[in-house]
Design a protein around this motif. Structure first.
Motif: not given
Length: 160
Positions: A110-134
């Motif tokens: 689901n993450f590979i094929t539905n990236t944007d929606e997953m980032i918008d909804k998954d708290p762990k992905l949002q935390a990862q985004l804060e680390l990676c900054l991209v």
């Protein structure tokens, strides 16, 4: 008198710039609060084990599908290898080592094929985004490409 006129024009111009900049900033604030409201409303229905997308059950066998893994390696080389390492080291995005042990196959697909929606909804992905900054871009992968990548990830994690 000329100095007073020039000074008045400068003050007026600066005031105009600040006023225009203020409107733009308030528009952004409104957009951010709207997206926060959407996240808050949608998160209760979000399944952190499966993610957000069409994949509800992925059947993976105990043994590796070597053909799919090789096709997945080709996809990795073209679309993923510029940002991800196969170790646990972060490049632009996080390393892939151990990902199939930490995440369910449905979540990965689901993450590979539905990236944007997953980032918008998954708290762990949002935390990862804060680390990676991209933010990971949507690579527009087919379902087959995503399944092949999953098999390649499994191979990378030692499944034989």
């Amino acid at each position: 008198m000329k100095k007073l006129i020039v000074l008045s024009l400068v003050v007026f111009f600066i005031g105009f710039l600040v006023a225009c900049g203020g409107n733009k900033s308030s528009d952004n604030t409104a957009d951010e609060s709207t997206s926060e409201e959407v996240k808050t409303d949608e998160n209760p229905s979000y399944d952190p084990q499966r993610g957000e997308g069409k994949f509800t059950k992925i059947d993976v066998s105990a043994t590796l599908d070597a053909e799919k893994a090789e096709l997945g390696n080709k996809v990795f080389q073209v679309k993923c290898g510029g940002c991800h390492k196969l170790t646990d080291e972060r490049l632009v995005g996080p390393g892939w080592a151990g990902v199939t042990e930490r995440r369910e196959p449905e979540w990965i697909m689901n993450f590979i094929t539905n990236t944007d929606e997953m980032i918008d909804k998954d708290p762990k992905l949002q935390a990862q985004l804060e680390l990676c900054l991209v933010r990971m871009p949507n690579q527009s992968l087919t379902d087959d490409d995503a399944r092949n990548l999953l098999e390649f990830m499994r191979k990378n994690d030692g499944v034989k």
